[in-house]
Design a protein around this motif. Structure first.
Motif, short mmCIF file in Angstrom:
data_model
loop_
_atom_site.label_atom_id
_atom_site.label_comp_id
_atom_site.label_asym_id
_atom_site.label_seq_id
_atom_site.Cartn_x
_atom_site.Cartn_y
_atom_site.Cartn_z
N ALA A 91 -36.91 -52.15 -1.68
CA ALA A 91 -35.71 -52.56 -2.36
C ALA A 91 -36.12 -52.46 -3.90
CB ALA A 91 -35.24 -53.80 -1.94
N VAL A 92 -35.00 -51.84 -4.53
CA VAL A 92 -35.07 -52.00 -5.96
C VAL A 92 -34.01 -52.41 -6.58
CG1 VAL A 92 -36.93 -50.13 -6.30
CG2 VAL A 92 -34.24 -49.37 -6.38
N ASP A 93 -33.78 -52.82 -7.59
CA ASP A 93 -32.52 -53.50 -8.41
C ASP A 93 -32.08 -52.33 -9.35
OD1 ASP A 93 -30.63 -54.54 -9.79
OD2 ASP A 93 -31.91 -56.58 -10.31
N PRO A 94 -31.03 -51.76 -8.82
CA PRO A 94 -30.59 -50.46 -9.64
C PRO A 94 -29.91 -50.98 -11.34
CG PRO A 94 -29.58 -50.31 -7.59
CD PRO A 94 -30.14 -51.90 -7.70
N LEU A 95 -29.81 -52.25 -11.43
CA LEU A 95 -29.52 -52.61 -12.90
C LEU A 95 -30.55 -52.66 -13.72
CD1 LEU A 95 -26.76 -55.50 -11.92
CD2 LEU A 95 -26.58 -53.20 -12.01
N LYS A 96 -31.83 -52.58 -13.16
CA LYS A 96 -33.05 -52.59 -14.06
C LYS A 96 -33.20 -51.28 -14.55
CE LYS A 96 -35.44 -56.36 -11.52
NZ LYS A 96 -36.29 -56.65 -10.73
N GLY A 97 -32.50 -50.32 -14.25
CA GLY A 97 -32.67 -48.88 -15.19
C GLY A 97 -33.87 -48.30 -15.07
N GLU A 98 -34.44 -47.81 -16.06
CA GLU A 98 -35.76 -47.08 -15.77
C GLU A 98 -36.76 -48.03 -15.07
OE1 GLU A 98 -36.87 -43.92 -16.79
OE2 GLU A 98 -34.53 -43.51 -17.40
N GLN A 99 -36.79 -49.13 -14.94
CA GLN A 99 -37.74 -49.96 -14.40
C GLN A 99 -37.57 -49.65 -12.73
OE1 GLN A 99 -40.54 -51.96 -15.28
NE2 GLN A 99 -40.86 -51.79 -13.19
N HIS A 124 -24.07 -55.93 -7.27
CA HIS A 124 -22.97 -56.02 -8.28
C HIS A 124 -23.12 -54.37 -8.64
CE1 HIS A 124 -22.19 -60.37 -9.50
NE2 HIS A 124 -22.47 -60.31 -8.54
N PHE A 125 -23.11 -53.64 -7.97
CA PHE A 125 -22.95 -52.16 -8.13
C PHE A 125 -22.55 -51.39 -7.02
CE2 PHE A 125 -27.11 -52.95 -6.12
CZ PHE A 125 -27.02 -51.97 -5.09
N ALA A 126 -22.06 -50.15 -7.13
CA ALA A 126 -21.67 -49.33 -6.10
C ALA A 126 -22.76 -48.02 -6.15
CB ALA A 126 -19.88 -48.77 -6.32
N VAL A 127 -22.99 -47.40 -4.93
CA VAL A 127 -24.15 -46.41 -5.11
C VAL A 127 -23.53 -45.26 -5.68
CG1 VAL A 127 -25.35 -47.49 -3.20
CG2 VAL A 127 -23.50 -45.94 -2.72
N ASP A 128 -22.26 -45.02 -5.81
CA ASP A 128 -21.61 -43.80 -6.25
C ASP A 128 -21.50 -43.78 -7.83
OD1 ASP A 128 -19.55 -45.43 -6.13
OD2 ASP A 128 -18.03 -43.71 -5.42
N ASP A 129 -21.97 -45.07 -8.46
CA ASP A 129 -21.82 -45.32 -10.00
C ASP A 129 -22.48 -43.98 -10.68
OD1 ASP A 129 -21.79 -45.87 -12.53
OD2 ASP A 129 -22.22 -48.00 -12.12
N PRO A 130 -21.92 -43.16 -11.26
CA PRO A 130 -22.66 -42.14 -12.06
C PRO A 130 -24.01 -42.58 -12.94
CG PRO A 130 -20.26 -41.94 -12.33
CD PRO A 130 -20.39 -43.31 -11.70
N ALA A 131 -23.72 -44.01 -13.19
CA ALA A 131 -25.04 -44.15 -14.16
C ALA A 131 -26.19 -44.48 -13.07
CB ALA A 131 -24.61 -45.73 -14.52
N LEU A 132 -26.11 -44.57 -11.85
CA LEU A 132 -27.34 -44.47 -10.73
C LEU A 132 -27.70 -43.32 -10.37
CD1 LEU A 132 -26.12 -47.93 -8.79
CD2 LEU A 132 -27.21 -47.78 -11.03
N ARG A 133 -27.04 -42.39 -10.96
CA ARG A 133 -27.51 -40.98 -10.48
C ARG A 133 -29.02 -40.85 -10.64
NH1 ARG A 133 -24.35 -35.41 -10.19
NH2 ARG A 133 -25.89 -34.21 -9.44
N PRO A 134 -29.60 -40.98 -11.84
CA PRO A 134 -30.98 -40.71 -11.91
C PRO A 134 -31.95 -41.57 -10.67
CG PRO A 134 -30.14 -41.06 -14.01
CD PRO A 134 -29.19 -41.47 -13.07
#
Length: 280
Positions: A91-99, A124-134
């Motif tokens: 599990a990773v927390d997508p809100l942590k960005g580069e981390q 508190h995210f959706a997997v299709d959020d463009p910000a999570l593409r990386p």
């Protein structure tokens, strides 16, 4: 018959603690104490019911401020008890960005996780959020699958505003977008996906890289159209998961047996599809 449980939370103290303020709501939702079990008791429960389980880590630290049930922890638990646990979802927390990207790489290369589980509503995210593409580019590049919750959740249920969580974050169409964007990424939808079971069926049928496990839902409540599709057009797509410790293994296994599926369907659901799709 071999039985693989694709969705087994540890149920131990680190996992309970990782849920932070949602523990009380979960106890109310599942109508039972939401307390930690001893590690040996969890192992005994899995073995007693003849299961081979895949553990699930949990990380929504950005939302709760509580430490995750980490990738290292589930990997160590897997390695201590190979007779019960055949793998672990990181599990990773997508809100942590580069981390989150660094955590994903470490989880695969150091801890040997099978892939990654995501809990969009409580994270508190959706997997299709463009910000999570990386992040998903990284995971796809690592060659591992993802398991993503769809439908509503007991976490935060009944709390004022659901503690800020949005159910729409777990809509099946987010998986449809993710699957189209990353066609080489194997995606497992977790849970039947109520109230969007028909939408989830459409995504599973349309996207060749999307599969579906039925954890966290009493089988006797599967709607008629889902029961029909599991034995027919979804036969090669559906897999077994329990969402341990949400419901007792005894109940989940008994109710699956009571659905009256043919042996070939049960073999597909309980092990063959997971063996083919995930190499288990």
């Amino acid at each position: 018959m071999r039985k693989i449980d694709l969705h087994c939370y540890p149920g131990t103290a680190p996992w309970i603690a990782s849920q932070g303020p949602y523990v009380e709501a979960l106890a109310t939702y599942w109508n039972k104490p939401w307390v930690a079990k001893d590690e040996d008791a969890v192992v005994a429960d899995v073995r007693e019911h003849g299961l081979e389980a895949v553990l699930v880590a949990f990380d929504i630290e950005s939302v709760t401020g509580t430490p995750p049930c980490s990738n290292a922890y589930v990997a160590e638990l897997r390695d201590r008890h190979p007779e019960a646990f055949i793998g672990a979802w990181g599990a990773v927390d997508p809100l942590k960005g580069e981390q989150a990207i660094r955590d994903a790489e470490e989880a695969v290369k150091v801890h040997g996780v099978l892939g990654f589980h995501f809990h969009p509503i409580m994270g508190h995210f959706a997997v299709d959020d463009p910000a999570l593409r990386p992040l998903f580019e990284t995971i796809s590049g690592l060659g591992v699958p993802v398991m993503v919750d769809v439908g509503t959740t007991g976490m935060g249920a009944g709390m004022p505003g659901g503690m800020g969580a949005r159910i729409r974050h777990a809509h099946p169409l987010s998986l449809d977008e993710l699957a189209a964007t990353f066609p080489q990424l194997t995606i497992i939808a977790a849970h039947p996906g109520w109230p969007w079971i028909d939408e989830m069926t459409a995504v599973a049928l349309h996207k060749g890289n999307v599969f579906w496990e039925m954890s966290g839902w009493a089988p006797k409540y599967f709607p008629p159209q889902l029961r029909t599709d599991i034995r027919s057009r979804l036969r090669d797509k559906v897999m077994f998961g329990s969402d341990h410790p949400s419901m007792p293994y005894e109940r989940v296994l008994r109710e699956w047996a009571e659905l009256g599926f043919a042996d070939e369907v049960m073999h597909a659901v309980f092990h063959a599809n997971a063996e083919r799709v995930l190499g288990l």
